[in-house]
Design an enzyme around this catalytic site. Structure first.
Site, PDB file in Angstrom:
ATOM      1  CG  HIS A 192     -26.597  58.008  18.069  1.00 44.00           C
ATOM      2  ND1 HIS A 192     -26.189  59.316  18.358  1.00 44.00           N
ATOM      3  CD2 HIS A 192     -27.761  58.190  17.355  1.00 44.00           C
ATOM      4  CE1 HIS A 192     -27.077  60.107  17.939  1.00 44.00           C
ATOM      5  NE2 HIS A 192     -28.028  59.494  17.362  1.00 44.00           N
ATOM      6  CG  ASP A 217     -23.251  60.361  19.204  1.00 47.28           C
ATOM      7  OD1 ASP A 217     -22.871  59.610  18.451  1.00 47.28           O
ATOM      8  OD2 ASP A 217     -24.323  60.565  19.559  1.00 47.28           O
ATOM      9  CB  SER A 266     -29.250  61.385  15.104  1.00 44.91           C
ATOM     10  OG  SER A 266     -29.942  61.540  16.392  1.00 44.91           O
TER      11      SER A 266
END
Length: 257
Positions: free
Chosen positions: A71, A116, A211
């Protein structure tokens, strides 16, 4: 229902543009609840940077390869991204490298929140030194109650500022069954066998901007930061389990060297 958020690049950009970075020790909480990382403590850590500066973390795993979350690269292009290496400070030091190509797992978000993980191929090879080093990624499963180390430049709280200094925190491994159970009532089907989870207590964990960053056990990369109930609200944080994606990582690099 509690708010569940995967750290999309768009959300990170919006938050970072609205919150200043802290240059000194003027906040009590770190990533969330961590401390300043010592210089050279995480020479594999990188900052993925776009139009608004830092957006995500990542890990150097070879001279031309960085591992991150899928992402983190979905809403940008290689031409718009730079990779900062060799510094604990976003404001100075280190070197920036251009990006040649992204490689996103073919089943990213199928089902939702799964797979992911992505590889970033740099446009030139890294020059390794004391502050720039690759990290080996682990193929083995984690033992019960393992202590894992997270690093990142994420926000210090869900509505707080982003730190200029790389932060580090030790977190406890949460087994798959327990992690899934703790998320099941409010966020069903979020956790699968491709995830590894951590939780120590409320007030300690990941936040926006962390992230894609590394989760490390005994000097080896075991997780890539994926999701959380933002931020550090007492629910397990989720990471792509590197051992689960070992073959994909190895094959993708070998076929695109």
């Amino acid at each position: 229902m509690k708010s569940f958020i995967v750290f999309t690049l768009c959300a990170v950009f919006c938050i970072i543009s609205a919150h200043p970075m802290l240059d000194d020790d003027d906040a009590q909480n770190r990533v969330v609840g961590g401390t300043d990382a010592a210089p050279g403590a995480a020479p594999f850590q990188v900052s993925l940077q776009g139009l608004f500066g830092h957006s995500c973390g990542g890990s150097i795993i070879d001279r031309q390869w960085v591992l991150t979350a899928a992402h983190c690269v979905q809403l940008t292009t290689p031409k718009l991204m730079k990779v900062l290496v060799g510094t604990n400070l976003l404001s100075c030091g280190g070197q920036r490298y251009g990006v040649e190509k992204f490689f996103v797992h073919s089943r990213y978000n199928q089902p939702k929140f799964s797979n992911d993980i992505a590889l970033v191929k740099l446009s030139s090879t890294l020059q390794f030194n004391d502050l720039v080093q690759p990290i080996a990624y682990s193929e083995r499963e984690l033992p019960e109650n393992a202590t894992l180390t997270l690093t990142g430049w994420g926000l210090l709280s869900a509505v707080g500022p982003m730190t200029n200094k790389l932060q580090t925190i030790d977190l406890k491994y949460v087994a798959y069954e327990e992690c899934k159970r703790m998320h099941e009532n409010d966020n069903p089907n979020v956790v699968d066998i491709g995830h590894v989870c951590t939780l120590t207590k409320e007030g300690e964990g990941v936040c926006f901007g962390d992230s894609g960053g590394p989760l490390v056990y005994e000097g080896k990369l075991v997780g890539v930061t994926n999701f959380a109930v933002p931020c550090a609200k007492g629910f397990p944080d989720g990471y792509a389990r590197v051992s689960y994606y070992h073959d994909w990582i190895r094959t993708t690099m070998a076929n695109n060297s």
